[in-house]
Structure formats: structure tokens, C-alpha cells
Scaffold this motif. Structure first.
Motif, PDB file in Angstrom:
ATOM      1  N   GLU A 166      -7.681   5.691  -0.430  1.00 45.58           N
ATOM      2  CA  GLU A 166      -7.811   4.709  -1.499  1.00 45.58           C
ATOM      3  C   GLU A 166      -6.570   4.678  -2.386  1.00 45.58           C
ATOM      4  O   GLU A 166      -6.214   3.630  -2.939  1.00 45.58           O
ATOM      5  CB  GLU A 166      -9.048   5.022  -2.337  1.00 45.58           C
ATOM      6  N   GLN A 167      -5.898   5.818  -2.553  1.00 38.82           N
ATOM      7  CA  GLN A 167      -4.727   5.896  -3.423  1.00 38.82           C
ATOM      8  C   GLN A 167      -3.435   5.494  -2.713  1.00 38.82           C
ATOM      9  O   GLN A 167      -2.405   5.302  -3.369  1.00 38.82           O
ATOM     10  CB  GLN A 167      -4.574   7.321  -3.960  1.00 38.82           C
ATOM     11  N   GLN A 169      -0.422   3.641  -1.246  1.00 40.74           N
ATOM     12  CA  GLN A 169       0.251   2.389  -1.586  1.00 40.74           C
ATOM     13  C   GLN A 169       1.249   2.049  -0.475  1.00 40.74           C
ATOM     14  O   GLN A 169       2.189   2.807  -0.229  1.00 40.74           O
ATOM     15  CB  GLN A 169       0.971   2.506  -2.930  1.00 40.74           C
ATOM     16  N   GLN A 210       0.242   9.957   1.364  1.00 39.33           N
ATOM     17  CA  GLN A 210      -0.502  10.292   0.155  1.00 39.33           C
ATOM     18  C   GLN A 210      -1.281  11.575   0.417  1.00 39.33           C
ATOM     19  O   GLN A 210      -1.986  11.683   1.410  1.00 39.33           O
ATOM     20  CB  GLN A 210      -1.454   9.164  -0.232  1.00 39.33           C
ATOM     21  N   SER A 306       0.106  -4.943   5.076  1.00 41.86           N
ATOM     22  CA  SER A 306       0.691  -5.326   3.791  1.00 41.86           C
ATOM     23  C   SER A 306       1.394  -6.665   4.000  1.00 41.86           C
ATOM     24  O   SER A 306       2.128  -6.844   4.976  1.00 41.86           O
ATOM     25  CB  SER A 306       1.672  -4.265   3.292  1.00 41.86           C
TER      26      SER A 306
END
Length: 323
Positions: A166-167, A169, A210, A306
Motif C-alpha cells: 500500500e505504501q 510509490q 518499499q 503507472s
């Protein structure tokens, strides 16, 4: 009477008593007697330059340490002493009872000056000394009292992996294309029927990582770019295996891209603002690894994307040839 005064002056010149410390004929630093030879009794020896230490500074005879490799430690640990200053505790806190420092000084000990003797209100003068001082180790943390709430259970690596997912990027693509001409009205444009090169800046084409850790439990999520999709904005699309190749004149005027190109077959007239709204989308393969402190685990997440958009005109160019 005159002879008595001369004799008294000679006595005062030869011996002077200060606070219980005798100083005999205080020599200058250049004339100080050399330190007496060390008798190796296994201790660190403090050798003063003179009896008071006022003229020549004291020095430490380390030959006992050099010969034995370490200073002996008192059986049963250091003697009980007062808590000392904050600096004293700080000097003792970083040492371990099981290992000696490379200098041979026992753990929890340091060399320096400290006050000795004397007592307030007792009429006894104090003084200072230079030598080795040892402090007891700091007490260990006390166990939790009975009835205290138990610590919450540690999360699993899979739970931490979900948090890291979830974190995470992902870098966005940076749209680039060629031809990229400027129309008279200021709009950017490519050309109908021409080989249009499609690419994104290579600075975003790298793994994204991450990591989340709680105590000994950790999980790390890694997203790796594996391809890029180009949506022309006029009804056509294509998929590229990499970030594409930037156009360079050395490839030729009408050359096709070696790995990521598109050909527009009609203009953007009739589209909103007479422009094509194209989209660059990077596909990411996402996996994770982790451990609970005893065993390694891992898994895969669904593929991610993305996206970034760019608007430009698709113009028709008519070539006129005179007879």
C-alpha cells in the motif's frame, strides 16, 4: 638569634608542606627528575613529574599493560563506588564485561583526573589525582511488574508485505515522442503517416522498493518495470518491451523505432481541441520477500501500472512538387 633565623630560612627553602603534600626544592620542567623505573606488578602506574604534580605533569607508565596485554581485573568486579557524574556513567555504559578494549584498559574504566580526600565541614583538605577509575556497570532493565499488560503479538511477514504494498510509490512515465513539431498556433504535433517514436525517460525505468519492519519481522516489496503500453488517443495502441528508444538524427529522417513506434493513419481533427490525448503506461511486476526472524517467506502481488498522459495534434502534411 641571627643564626637561628638563617637556619629557619634554609629549612623553609628546602622543604615546604602544602595540605599534606611535601614539595622538596620544586624543580623546573626542564630539570624534573626522570620517572622511576616501573616494577611490573600488573597495575597501571601513575608516575608524577614531581611530588605535587604542580610543575611537571604526571604520566602513565604503560609497560605493565604492554607486557601482559591487559590490566588485571579485580576478582568479583570493580569495587562499589558512587554513581559519579554523567560523564563517568557515559564512559562506563559503552563497555562490555566480557571484552577488553584494544588499549588494554579494563571495561568500564578510564584514565583521567578526579578529586580525592577531604570532607566538607570536617576541616580536612582535599586534592586531585590522575589515574585509572573503574565504575560498576549500569543496571539492566527491570522486568515487567506482575499484572502488566502483555506486549501485542508481532505481525506476520505477509501482513507487513500488505502494508508495504500500500505504501509503494511507482515512478510515472515521462511521455516523449518524435516527430514533435510546433504548429503555427503553438500546439505540439506529430505527423500523419510518419513513423512516430515513443519512449519514456529512462530515469524512471528502475525497480521501486518499499520495506516495513517490526522487531525481527520484516517484509520488502519490489516492483520491477517489465513493459510499456502506448494508447494513441485516436483508437490504436501498442505494447513495448522496454522504455523505448529516444529518436536521434543519426537513425535517419523517416526511420522506424527499433523497439517502440506507432504510425498515425488519420489526423486528430474532430477530437477535443483537435488533439489526441495519448497515454503512456508502464507495467510493473510486483513480488515480496520477508522473514519472521526464523524463516524466510515470499510471494507475488498482481501486476501494477503507472500512467501519464500527453496531448498533441496529429497533423497532415501535403507535399507539393512542381513540374
Amino acid at each position: 638569634m641571627l643564626m637561628v633565623r638563617r637556619h629557619l630560612a634554609q629549612v623553609l627553602t628546602g622543604v615546604l608542606c602544602l595540605g599534606g603534600i611535601s614539595v622538596a626544592g620544586l624543580p623546573s620542567p626542564a630539570q624534573a627528575d626522570p620517572p622511576p623505573p616501573s616494577n611490573d606488578d600488573g597495575q597501571v602506574i601513575v608516575v608524577p613529574g614531581d611530588l605535587s604534580g604542580l610543575v611537571a605533569p604526571p604520566h602513565i607508565d604503560m609497560r605493565a599493560l604492554e607486557q601482559r596485554g591487559q590490566a588485571p581485573v579485580r576478582p568479583g568486579g570493580p569495587a562499589k563506588k558512587s554513581a559519579g557524574t554523567g560523564q563517568d556513567r557515559q564512559a562506563a555504559a559503552g563497555s562490555s564485561d566480557a571484552a577488553d578494549s584494544p588499549s588494554g584498559i579494563p571495561p568500564g574504566c578510564f584514565l583521567g583526573g578526579f578529586g580525592v580526600g577531604g570532607a566538607p565541614g570536617a576541616g580536612r583538605p582535599g586534592g586531585s589525582a590522575f589515574g585509572m577509575r573503574c565504575l560498576p556497570p549500569l543496571p539492566a532493565d527491570a522486568p515487567a511488574p506482575p499484572g502488566a499488560p502483555a506486549a501485542p503479538p508481532l505481525p506476520t511477514p505477509a501482513e507487513l508485505a500488505a502494508q508495504a504494498f500500500e505504501q509503494l510509490q511507482l515512478p510515472l512515465p515521462v511521455p516523449r515522442h518524435s516527430p514533435d513539431v510546433r504548429l503555427p498556433d503553438g500546439r505540439d504535433a506529430t505527423i500523419v503517416g510518419e513513423n512516430t517514436w515513443i519512449w519514456t525517460d529512462r530515469g524512471v525505468w528502475h525497480p521501486a522498493v518499499q520495506r516495513v519492519q517490526v522487531g525481527p519481522v520484516w517484509a520488502e516489496v519490489t516492483a520491477t518495470p517489465v513493459g510499456m503500453t502506448f494508447n494513441s488517443g485516436t483508437g490504436g495502441s501498442m505494447t513495448c518491451s522496454g522504455p523505448g528508444t529516444p529518436y536521434d538524427r543519426s537513425f535517419g529522417l523517416h526511420a522506424a523505432s527499433p523497439d517502440c513506434g506507432f504510425v498515425y493513419t488519420r489526423s486528430s481533427v474532430g477530437q477535443p481541441n483537435d488533439q489526441a490525448s495519448a497515454e503512456w503506461a508502464i507495467q510493473w511486476s510486483v513480488s515480496w520477500v520477508g522473514s519472521d526472524g526464523t524463516a524466510d517467506v515470499g510471494g507475488d502481488f498482481p501486476q501494477m501500472q503507472s500512467r501519464a498522459r500527453a496531448s498533441f495534434a496529429v497533423a497532415e502534411v501535403q507535399a507539393l512538387r512542381a513540374n
